[in-house]
Write a protein that holds these residues in place. Structure first.
Motif: not given
Length: 639
Positions: A431-449
């Protein structure tokens, strides 16, 4: 006087007797009259009974005759009513033969409705005498329904082009065309009648199977599929880049235009359907009309998915872009129509699975590619996989929304195994709500990087130790790698994401410096002296100006020879180090950093040694090749 009184009483008695006699006479007559009346009543009752016995059956027969008469009148009326359709059949048949166009749609529909009513009435009467008329009416009704369906087909085809140019409406941000209002009204009237007949015949469970619904879905689905066909092909063609090794860039594939055209077309089509069909039919007819286009979308996405899997390193971001675009398409259509979510989810599933798996596969592929290297540059030059890996991370930032939704579903670190990436995310479109790129999503991507960078550096270090072996060149190679990684972070949108996580690079930079300056330690050995003077205590540094002449006078011949050998050994090893430093392929930042490290480690030691022992050759330069200014100048050439 007494005689007179006696006579008066006698007269009164006589009068009383006379009245009694009169009363008795009247009573006798009354009794006789009563008997006569009773006799008359008896005879009257007998007569009434006889009359009732005779009149009762007559009254029952009269009522039966009245009911029969009423029934006969009803039958006559029904016969008259049944005769009316037969009498008017010729008139209705003439209207039916004319068809809706010539007779007028309203007149035609009224006629066919009258025929249906007459047919139902005759069927209800079940009279043998009407069977022939029933058959004729059935034939007329069937002919009328067929002509109505044909008219629906004709009107719809006349209003439906084979295809339109979708880019015209997309580039000008115009709504895709709908059917004209007069045609919608005409089609709606015909559908109302035909679908009503279809429901009465027992087809209420499948509205899209109604004859006119089938006609509509067939004609309009061909129009939708033909209009979208070129864009579907373009989506596949634009996936094939001129340079196969180039990293995919956002918006360079035609999938966004394809999805935008599909959304516009579908919404306009839904508006047509809502204006023609009844509320309960909207969803099924819309689904049936869009189905061929959805099948083509599924085929297109499967082809794109095969391309992505074959070019995962360069085109993984195309998978993320498709996930976001098709998810947005699904959410927009569902919010406007309430339909197609499951169909679009099924079409997207292969690409979404590839997007999920790519995170772990890219990590493993990075390690695999480095470990598979058979050679490394002998001068420590960086290799392409470093910039390629960072370019991929830079590109992934542009798709942070869909990547974030995948990573949040996988959980922090869920990409570390391929098995985890295959099992963590539901198949349904988010859903649209799952595309929230808040702190959690950014932090997890930063960890992946950082995981990717660490995996890259660990693999490079292992391969460099195996292939290059010499510590200085390994240090150069690692330092170059760190510099390129840091530079590409700072020059992209990765910077704000990773600025608090760059300690991973600091550790590798420090490790590279230690490896490179191993040579400096070897050189520094020549600048340490363990010399005992023959005259008293040897002067120590830091106690004012050092008098090299006095020191030299205090040395024995053996010590002097030792000093000469140290200067000569230093000169040789220092010159070799300078030569190698200049021959190594270094990034500008690396060359400057290493030159500074060497100068910091060697120059103070040399200056101390020179201060103490430069008079060993009395300025002839035979042993002391560099004075303090000369060696400082050499270090400046290393930056």
């Amino acid at each position: 006087m007494a005689v007179g009184l006696a006579n008066s009483r006698h007269a009164a008695d006589e009068e009383a007797r006379a009245e009694v006699d009169v009363l008795n006479s009247r009573l006798e007559k009354t009794t006789q009259l009563t008997k006569k009346i009773q006799a008359s009543l008896g005879r009257l009752d007998a007569t009434g009974k006889a009359v009732r016995d005779v009149a009762g059956p007559l009254n029952g027969e009269t009522k039966k005759l009245q009911i029969l008469g009423n029934n006969i009148d009803a039958v006559i009326t029904a016969i008259e009513r049944l005769r009316q359709p037969a009498d008017s059949k010729n008139d209705e048949e003439q209207i039916i033969r004319m068809g809706p166009d010539k007779a007028g749609l309203a007149n035609y529909l009224a006629s066919i409705k009258r025929l249906n009513k007459a047919l139902n009435d005759m069927k209800a009467s079940n009279l043998r005498s009407t069977q022939q008329t029933v058959a004729e009416l059935q034939r007329l009704v069937k002919s009328g329904n067929t002509q109505l369906e044909n008219s629906f087909d004709k009107v719809l085809r006349s209003e439906t082009p084979r295809a339109i140019e979708p880019l015209h409406y997309i580039t000008k941000d115009k709504q895709f065309p709908t059917l004209s209002q007069d045609k919608i009204t005409r089609l709606g009237l015909m559908n109302s009648y035909v679908s009503g007949v279809y429901r009465q015949s027992g087809g209420a469970g499948a509205p899209q199977e109604s004859p006119v619904a089938k006609i509509y879905a067939e004609i309009r689905s061909q129009y939708l599929a033909a209009t979208l066909g070129n864009l579907a092909a373009a989506s596949c063609n634009t996936a094939k880049k001129k340079n196969p090794e180039a990293i995919y860039r956002a918006g360079t594939n035609g999938i966004a235009t394809y999805a935008r055209a599909m959304e516009g077309l579908f919404l306009s089509e839904y508006e047509n359907i809502c204006n023609i069909f009844m509320r309960d039919d909207w969803g099924p007819v819309f689904q049936a009309t869009c189905q061929p286009s959805l099948v083509e979308l599924g085929r297109t996405l499967r082809e794109l998915n095969n391309h992505i899997k074959a070019h995962m390193n360069t085109d993984c971001c195309l998978a993320y872009e498709i996930v976001e675009i098709v998810s947005s398409l699904s959410n927009n259509l569902e919010s406007r129509t309430g339909e197609l979510k499951s169909s679009l989810a099924a079409s997207l599933k292969p690409v979404r699975e590839t997007a999920k798996q790519s995170l772990a596969e890219l990590l493993e592929d990075t390690k695999r590619r480095v470990n598979g290297l058979q050679t490394l540059p002998a001068d420590g030059a960086p290799i392409p996989i470093i910039s390629e890996t960072m370019q991929r991370l830079q590109s992934m930032v542009d798709f942070l929304r869909p990547i974030s939704s995948i990573m949040v579903s996988l959980g922090d670190g869920g990409w570390k195994s391929a098995a985890a990436s295959r099992g963590g995310v539901a198949d349904a479109i988010p859903s649209l709500s799952s595309f929230d790129i808040g702190a959690d999503g950014k932090e997890i991507f930063a960890h992946y990087c950082t995981d990717t960078i660490e995996a890259l550096m660990v693999s490079l270090d292992g391969r460099a130790r195996a292939l290059l072996q010499k510590k200085p060149v390994i240090g150069v190679f690692l330092a170059n790698s760190v510099t390129i990684i840091e530079r590409m972070i700072q020059a992209s949108e990765l910077a704000p994401l990773l600025e608090s996580r760059l300690q991973v690079l600091d550790q590798w930079r420090k490790k590279a410096g230690i490896l490179y300056t191993e040579t400096c330690k070897d050189i520094s050995v020549h600048l340490f002296d363990v010399i005992h003077t023959s005259r008293g205590q040897r002067p120590t540094s830091g106690q004012g100006a050092v008098d090299s002449v006095s020191i030299m006078k205090g040395l024995g011949s053996k010590d002097k020879e030792n000093i000469k050998a140290k200067f000569q050994a230093f000169n040789v090893s220092f010159d070799e180090m300078v030569l190698r430093h200049k021959q190594y392929s270094m990034e500008r930042e690396v060359r400057q950093a290493f030159a500074k490290d060497m100068q910091y480690m060697i120059e103070p030691l040399y200056n101390r040694f020179w201060d103490r022992y430069h008079e060993i050759d009395k300025g002839k330069g035979k042993y002391v090749k560099y004075d303090k200014s000369a060696i400082a100048a050499v270090f400046l050439t290393l930056y």
